[in-house]
Each structure stands twice: as C-alpha cells, then as structure tokens.
Design an enzyme around this catalytic site. Structure first.
Site, PDB file in Angstrom:
ATOM      1  N   HIS A  15      22.807  24.054 -56.628  1.00 51.81           N
ATOM      2  CA  HIS A  15      24.175  24.603 -56.519  1.00 51.81           C
ATOM      3  C   HIS A  15      24.326  25.518 -55.301  1.00 51.81           C
ATOM      4  CE1 HIS A  15      25.346  23.068 -60.488  1.00 51.81           C
ATOM      5  NE2 HIS A  15      24.161  23.474 -60.916  1.00 51.81           N
ATOM      6  N   ASN A  61      28.923  22.910 -66.241  1.00 48.15           N
ATOM      7  CA  ASN A  61      29.265  21.923 -65.225  1.00 48.15           C
ATOM      8  C   ASN A  61      30.649  21.355 -65.510  1.00 48.15           C
ATOM      9  OD1 ASN A  61      26.829  21.901 -63.627  1.00 48.15           O
ATOM     10  ND2 ASN A  61      25.815  20.791 -65.270  1.00 48.15           N
TER      11      ASN A  61
END
Length: 479
Positions: A54, A127
């Site tokens: 990420h 997510n």
C-alpha cells in the site's frame, strides 16, 4: 599619468563598479557553514521507507455521523447516539504499486480509516473488497512478493502472480473480483470499502456479536475498463490524487454509508461456511445490512507527508465495545501492522500528529528514538507499572466478555462445507453477459506470457467454480 582599463579575459571592458578578482577572493566553503551542512544533511534524511504494501496512497480528513441506534450490539461511545459526529482520517491506496506507480492500475485498493473517538483511536484497516486472497497469514509475505518486482528482471511478473494463485485455490474468490469490473475503480470516491475481516461488538450486558463492516459509496459504484485506464495513465499517473483532492477543494465532499452485518455469537458454530475465513462472505439474505452512519470526507490535509504518509493504521487499535475475532489472518495483522509502523516511522510513531488520539494518552512506553513527548505527567517516579506514585492505571468503564474459542491449534482450516469454489461461482453467476465478457478478456490479458502449465492449473479452478467460467477464459485465450 594615464590609467589602464580593466578587461575581461575575452577582452571586453569590466564595469567600473566591479573590482578585479584575485585568487584570495575565491576562497573555499568550510564545514563551519553549518546552515549549508544542516540543509544538505536534512535533505539526505527527508525520505523514509515507503510502505512494504500500500505504498501509493491518497487521503483526507472527515467525519462519521451516526444515523441509526446500534447500542444494543456495542457499548462503543462512537455509536452511542444518533447524530453523534466523530472526526476521522481516511487513506486509500493500491496494494502492489510503489509510491511512484500509476493510480489507475488493476489492483485491490486499501481502505484504511482512523476514527478519533473520545475513548481513543479506532482503526479499521480494510480494502475495497469483502474478501482477500489468503486464509493463512503465513502466506501473506509470499503473496506480496508475487505482486512486486522479479528479483532478476526488476519487472512485474505475471508468471509469479498466476503461479501463486493457481497453487492457492482459496484465492479464486478475490481473483474473480480483481479481474472483474471491480478491479479498476473509477476513483477513490467511486468504490466501496470493507473491514473484510470478521470483528466483534460487545455491549454492557456482556454479550458478544460478530460483525462485518461495509462502506457503501454514495457517488456511484463506478469502474474503468482496461482501455479507459490505459488512456488515463497516458494522461496522468496521479488521477486518484487529482480527483480526491480536487473534489474536496471544490466543496464536493464524497460520502459513504456505513453498514454492518451482525451475527449472534452462537451462530458461528452453525454456518456451513467458516465465518472467520477471510476468503468467505456472509450472505446478505442470512445477515442483512444494517445502517449505522454516514462518512464524509471534507478536508484536505495541509501537509501530505505529515498527515497521510505518516498515518499509521493498525487493527490493534480498538476501543471498548469493539474487538477482534478468531479470524486467523486478522490475528496475524494485529501484530504485523503495528510492527511495520515501528520500523517505518519510529518507536513512538503513535505520537505523530496523524496518529495522536484526541483524548488523553497514558502509557508506560519509554525512551527509544523519537522520545519527544512526556507522558509522565510531571511525575518522574511513575515510569513503570504498577507503581505507588500516582501513575496512570486502566479503569475500564465496561469489561469485555471472554471470547469463546474451540478447535485445534492451526494456522488455517483446509475446508468447510462450502469449499473454495462455491462463493466465487456464485459471484460469477451474478455477472451479466457483458460483465462476464470483460472478466474473460481481463484474465486473458493478465495471463499473457504465463507458462501453459500454470494457465492450465488456474483454468481448473475456474472450471470448479462454474464450467462456463473456465470455458469463457479458454475462449478468450484462444484455447
């Protein structure tokens, strides 16, 4: 006596107000020029390690407003009354890309939220998908390596990705989502968010409920095709940042509805699927969505690095009334996320502005790098616990009930009654013909150059989910 005109080496006259330079006028720079040294030394240290996962992200501040009473399920004060507002910070991200990667890539998107509650920070780190590729936390480092660059070529490797996925049947549910339209959200504002894991609520009566968190976009659940994404990347690699930042600057504040699925504690032993398996969803017909509130993003940070790059989200950050579950990948993340922050940001990362709770902080973490705060409350003798010198003590307003667990100690379960293929097949059968065609095309494009034995292994997974799934991919591959 006549005067001689000064000239430059090229023969041009030197202005009368400029004196002639001598060797003595061209002295050195010395180490005593500390302003120069400090500036150069600081520049050498301006960059910190990017996130292992990420790394590329976009974020903003906002508020969560409660619109429905769920206090019978949880004593968390953030949910204590309708109309209550809580400040929060959101960070969205791609999983695989480095900090300089393009925003509009086919990938799972991180959906990380930090709520600055009156009881401390609650982090929900999920997510834009309700499931993930693995049910065993041990596999996570290897999965991420397949998404990063090949050690020899330094290029992304489709072979590594499909080799892993084809060897891990549990990944099919997430692979189907990733390769469908949902794998390329139009922008951060146009995607849903999920806690993904199973968490738990507990109330003042000592009752526990299992819970799934859903954030439903109010901007429309919209996506890009591969062709549209390529066009966007050709124009800008920063499309998500531009759209999120620009929208908020213009006063067009994006919103999401917070919904939950609630499962009574005892139901976990009755479902045909493992409700703590990260590769499974709970059918909405069995556990319908319950509205909780509305999240709005309404303020861009004044300094991206300070508030978004330094933001540290971890599922270990909970408040009374919200807790964890026997979800085995969640249990792995409770450790790994906080530990990643200690490495990337420093020992006392939680004292940075983005991570500091709005409420009073009391703990006994001492010394180490970045010890720039004082939580001794002026009492130098209260540096350990328990102590007799008035140091802080925990006084919980409500006590969390014991979590009931059973079963053998193991990192994951191989199967439940549902298996790894039913839910991906159910998802596939929900797609219309156009959505299926794009799914087949996306998979075929992503498999370009992958060895045939790996492709064949993956095709068997598609067949097991639905024969039409495998047949469609084979046709798209020209097999």
């Amino acid at each position: 006596m006549s005067s001689k005109k000064l000239t430059t080496t090229a023969g041009a006259p030197v202005p009368s107000n400029q004196k002639s330079l001598t060797a003595g006028d061209r002295g050195p720079v010395l180490l005593q020029d500390y302003q120069l040294l400090e500036k150069l030394a600081h520049q050498n240290r301006e960059r910190i390690p990017e996130r292992v996962v990420h790394a590329k992200g976009w974020g903003a501040f906002g508020t969560l407003t409660i619109t429905n009473d769920i206090s019978k399920y949880t004593c968390a004060k953030i949910f204590s009354e309708v109309g209550k507002k809580t400040e929060m910070l959101a960070r969205f991200s791609t999983v695989a890309g480095e900090m300089g990667a393009a925003d509009a890539e086919r990938d799972v998107r991180g959906f990380a939220l930090k709520f600055y509650t009156e009881e401390g920070n609650w982090d929900l780190v999920g997510n834009n998908t309700p499931v993930f590729f693995i049910k065993d936390g041990y596999k996570f480092p290897d999965f991420i390596r397949t998404q990063k660059r090949h050690p020899r070529t330094n290029l992304r490797s489709a072979t590594a990705m499909w080799d892993f996925w084809s060897s891990v049947p549990e990944s099919l549910h997430q692979v189907t989502i990733l390769m469908s339209d949902r794998g390329l959200p139009k922008s951060p504002m146009h995607m849903n968010g999920y806690g993904s894991h199973t968490f738990s609520f507990w109330n003042n009566e000592g009752e526990r409920y299992w819970v799934k968190f859903h954030f439903k976009t109010q901007q429309g659940h919209e996506f890009l095709t591969n062709e549209e994404a390529k066009k966007v990347v050709g124009e800008t690699r920063e499309s998500y940042q531009e759209q999120l930042f620009g929208s908020i600057e213009e006063g067009k504040f994006p919103k999401w509805k917070l919904m939950v699925q609630i499962m009574p504690e005892e139901d976990a032993t009755k479902t045909p699927y493992n409700p703590f398996d990260l590769t499974r969803v709970w059918p909405h017909a069995d556990y319908p969505l319950i509205e909780v509130g509305e999240m709005e993003l309404n303020k861009n940070p004044d300094n991206y690095f300070q508030y978004i790059e330094n933001a540290a989200f971890s599922p270990s950050n909970v408040v009374p009334g919200i807790s964890w579950s026997p979800d085995k990948v969640l249990q792995s993340r409770i450790f790994s996320y906080a530990d990643a922050h200690r490495y990337r940001l420093g020992t006392h990362y939680e004292a940075l502005p983005a991570n500091t709770p709005k409420t009073e902080v009391n703990h006994y973490h001492k010394d180490g790098s970045m010890r720039f705060f004082d939580n001794n409350s002026g009492n130098p003798d209260a540096y350990y616990e328990p102590n007799s010198f008035g140091g802080p003590v925990e006084v919980p307003e409500a006590k969390e009930p014991p979590m009931k667990i059973s079963g053998d100690i193991q990192r994951y379960e191989d199967q439940d009654e549902v298996g790894d293929f039913k839910q991906p097949g159910d998802l596939f059968r929900m797609f219309n013909d156009e959505q299926k065609a794009r799914l087949f095309s996306n998979i075929a494009e992503a498999m370009e150059g992958v060895p045939s034995e790996i492709v064949e292994r993956q095709l068997k997974h598609f067949d097991a989910a639905d024969p039409a799934y495998g047949a469609g991919v084979r046709k798209a591959l020209g097999l």
